[in-house]
Design a protein around this motif. Structure first.
Motif, mmCIF file in Angstrom:
data_model
loop_
_atom_site.group_PDB
_atom_site.id
_atom_site.type_symbol
_atom_site.label_atom_id
_atom_site.label_comp_id
_atom_site.label_asym_id
_atom_site.label_seq_id
_atom_site.Cartn_x
_atom_site.Cartn_y
_atom_site.Cartn_z
ATOM 1 N N GLN A 296 0.829 -1.207 0.000
ATOM 2 C CA GLN A 296 0.000 0.000 0.000
ATOM 3 C C GLN A 296 0.866 1.261 0.000
ATOM 4 O O GLN A 296 0.565 2.234 -0.686
ATOM 5 N N GLU A 297 1.960 1.251 0.746
ATOM 6 C CA GLU A 297 2.867 2.402 0.767
ATOM 7 C C GLU A 297 3.547 2.578 -0.593
ATOM 8 O O GLU A 297 3.771 3.708 -1.036
ATOM 9 N N ILE A 298 3.863 1.478 -1.264
ATOM 10 C CA ILE A 298 4.453 1.565 -2.604
ATOM 11 C C ILE A 298 3.444 2.153 -3.576
ATOM 12 O O ILE A 298 3.783 3.011 -4.400
ATOM 13 N N VAL A 299 2.181 1.739 -3.477
ATOM 14 C CA VAL A 299 1.135 2.291 -4.350
ATOM 15 C C VAL A 299 0.965 3.791 -4.096
ATOM 16 O O VAL A 299 0.828 4.576 -5.040
ATOM 17 N N GLU A 300 1.007 4.202 -2.844
ATOM 18 C CA GLU A 300 0.920 5.638 -2.529
ATOM 19 C C GLU A 300 2.084 6.396 -3.159
ATOM 20 O O GLU A 300 1.898 7.489 -3.709
ATOM 21 N N LEU A 301 3.282 5.828 -3.080
ATOM 22 C CA LEU A 301 4.449 6.448 -3.714
ATOM 23 C C LEU A 301 4.256 6.536 -5.229
ATOM 24 O O LEU A 301 4.578 7.556 -5.845
ATOM 25 N N LEU A 302 3.709 5.483 -5.830
ATOM 26 C CA LEU A 302 3.452 5.503 -7.278
ATOM 27 C C LEU A 302 2.530 6.656 -7.660
ATOM 28 O O LEU A 302 2.771 7.348 -8.648
ATOM 29 N N TYR A 303 1.470 6.879 -6.883
ATOM 30 C CA TYR A 303 0.546 7.981 -7.184
ATOM 31 C C TYR A 303 1.229 9.338 -7.044
ATOM 32 O O TYR A 303 0.979 10.250 -7.835
ATOM 33 N N GLN A 304 2.117 9.479 -6.060
ATOM 34 C CA GLN A 304 2.874 10.730 -5.927
ATOM 35 C C GLN A 304 3.770 10.942 -7.142
ATOM 36 O O GLN A 304 3.845 12.043 -7.688
ATOM 37 N N LEU A 305 4.446 9.872 -7.557
ATOM 38 C CA LEU A 305 5.332 9.969 -8.716
ATOM 39 C C LEU A 305 4.554 10.272 -9.991
ATOM 40 O O LEU A 305 5.029 11.034 -10.840
ATOM 41 N N LEU A 306 3.385 9.673 -10.139
ATOM 42 C CA LEU A 306 2.586 9.843 -11.359
ATOM 43 C C LEU A 306 2.342 11.326 -11.657
ATOM 44 O O LEU A 306 2.325 11.738 -12.821
ATOM 45 N N GLU A 307 2.208 12.122 -10.615
ATOM 46 C CA GLU A 307 1.984 13.563 -10.789
ATOM 47 C C GLU A 307 3.221 14.274 -11.325
ATOM 48 O O GLU A 307 3.135 15.388 -11.819
ATOM 49 N N ARG A 308 4.382 13.635 -11.244
ATOM 50 C CA ARG A 308 5.629 14.241 -11.715
ATOM 51 C C ARG A 308 5.971 13.875 -13.161
ATOM 52 O O ARG A 308 6.964 14.362 -13.703
ATOM 53 N N SER A 309 5.184 12.991 -13.755
ATOM 54 C CA SER A 309 5.432 12.589 -15.141
ATOM 55 C C SER A 309 5.491 13.816 -16.045
ATOM 56 O O SER A 309 4.722 14.766 -15.880
ATOM 57 N N TYR A 310 6.405 13.781 -16.989
ATOM 58 C CA TYR A 310 6.489 14.832 -18.004
ATOM 59 C C TYR A 310 6.047 14.185 -19.312
ATOM 60 O O TYR A 310 6.843 13.552 -20.008
ATOM 61 N N SER A 311 4.762 14.297 -19.600
ATOM 62 C CA SER A 311 4.188 13.635 -20.776
ATOM 63 C C SER A 311 3.272 14.585 -21.551
ATOM 64 O O SER A 311 2.101 14.285 -21.768
ATOM 65 N N PRO A 312 3.815 15.744 -21.997
ATOM 66 C CA PRO A 312 2.969 16.734 -22.676
ATOM 67 C C PRO A 312 2.528 16.318 -24.077
ATOM 68 O O PRO A 312 1.568 16.883 -24.595
ATOM 69 N N PHE B 75 0.077 10.517 -21.617
ATOM 70 C CA PHE B 75 0.019 9.205 -20.958
ATOM 71 C C PHE B 75 1.084 9.142 -19.875
ATOM 72 O O PHE B 75 2.254 8.848 -20.134
ATOM 73 N N ALA B 76 0.684 9.454 -18.654
ATOM 74 C CA ALA B 76 1.605 9.471 -17.520
ATOM 75 C C ALA B 76 1.835 8.064 -16.998
ATOM 76 O O ALA B 76 0.896 7.272 -16.875
ATOM 77 N N VAL B 77 3.098 7.771 -16.667
ATOM 78 C CA VAL B 77 3.464 6.474 -16.109
ATOM 79 C C VAL B 77 4.462 6.713 -14.974
ATOM 80 O O VAL B 77 5.347 7.559 -15.084
ATOM 81 N N ALA B 78 4.299 5.940 -13.895
ATOM 82 C CA ALA B 78 5.235 5.965 -12.779
ATOM 83 C C ALA B 78 5.690 4.538 -12.523
ATOM 84 O O ALA B 78 4.936 3.588 -12.751
ATOM 85 N N ALA B 79 6.915 4.391 -12.053
ATOM 86 C CA ALA B 79 7.443 3.072 -11.726
ATOM 87 C C ALA B 79 8.245 3.143 -10.445
ATOM 88 O O ALA B 79 8.871 4.166 -10.140
ATOM 89 N N VAL B 80 8.239 2.038 -9.717
ATOM 90 C CA VAL B 80 9.076 1.875 -8.538
ATOM 91 C C VAL B 80 9.792 0.547 -8.678
ATOM 92 O O VAL B 80 9.170 -0.479 -8.965
ATOM 93 N N ILE B 81 11.086 0.601 -8.512
ATOM 94 C CA ILE B 81 11.925 -0.590 -8.506
ATOM 95 C C ILE B 81 12.331 -0.838 -7.058
ATOM 96 O O ILE B 81 12.848 0.057 -6.390
ATOM 97 N N LYS B 82 12.083 -2.057 -6.593
ATOM 98 C CA LYS B 82 12.612 -2.472 -5.291
ATOM 99 C C LYS B 82 13.883 -3.254 -5.583
ATOM 100 O O LYS B 82 13.876 -4.221 -6.338
ATOM 101 N N SER B 83 14.980 -2.803 -5.001
ATOM 102 C CA SER B 83 16.272 -3.437 -5.263
ATOM 103 C C SER B 83 16.470 -4.648 -4.357
ATOM 104 O O SER B 83 15.674 -4.893 -3.435
ATOM 105 N N GLY B 84 17.540 -5.363 -4.602
ATOM 106 C CA GLY B 84 17.877 -6.507 -3.780
ATOM 107 C C GLY B 84 18.100 -6.142 -2.324
ATOM 108 O O GLY B 84 17.876 -6.956 -1.429
#
Length: 137
Positions: free
Chosen positions: A6-22, A26-35
């Motif tokens: 749920q916290e990762i999904v919340e972070l995704l929604y925050q990031l989605l607002e930062r997309s630069y897709s003029p 089509f805005a896209v956000a991604a989160v990578i969890k590392s090893g």
């Protein structure tokens, strides 16, 4: 500290607002969890010279590599629309460089539908390091 889904999904929604897709809108956000468990976020960044644009999954992976990490443990992608957007072919190849085939990929849509798959299912028979290593007989 490990984040809950749920916290990762919340972070995704925050990031989605930062997309630069003029251009595509089509805005896209991604989160990578590392090893190591750290999270790296990215958004798509479009460019008027279209080939110079970067996808969110690539942005997040570049953040991870720039921080000195080389292993993807989990991938999360969020887009707007009726269907969850999966990583494009180029992003699938980038992800496969740092993730084994069983790494989970969670594709979410702001409208609700979800697709849960793996790197290997998205890119079977990926071209990888094994093709660049001489045969060891």
């Amino acid at each position: 500290m490990s984040k809950t889904p749920q916290e990762i999904v919340e972070l995704l929604y925050q990031l989605l607002e930062r997309s630069y897709s003029p251009y595509s809108g089509f805005a896209v956000a991604a989160v990578i969890k590392s090893g190591s468990g750290r999270l790296y976020g990215g958004v798509n960044v479009e460019n008027a010279a279209y080939p110079l644009s970067r996808c969110a999954e690539q942005s997040a992976t570049l953040q991870m590599v720039s921080a000195g990490e080389r292993e993807i443990a989990e991938v999360w992608v969020l887009s707007r629309g009726a269907q969850p957007a999966t990583p494009c072919g180029g992003c699938r190849q980038v992800l496969s460089e740092f993730a084994h085939p069983g790494v989970p990929v969670h594709c979410l849509s702001a409208d609700g539908p979800e697709l849960h798959t793996t790197v290997g299912a998205l890119l079977p028979h990926a071209f990888g390091k094994q093709y660049l290593q001489p045969d060891q007989d």
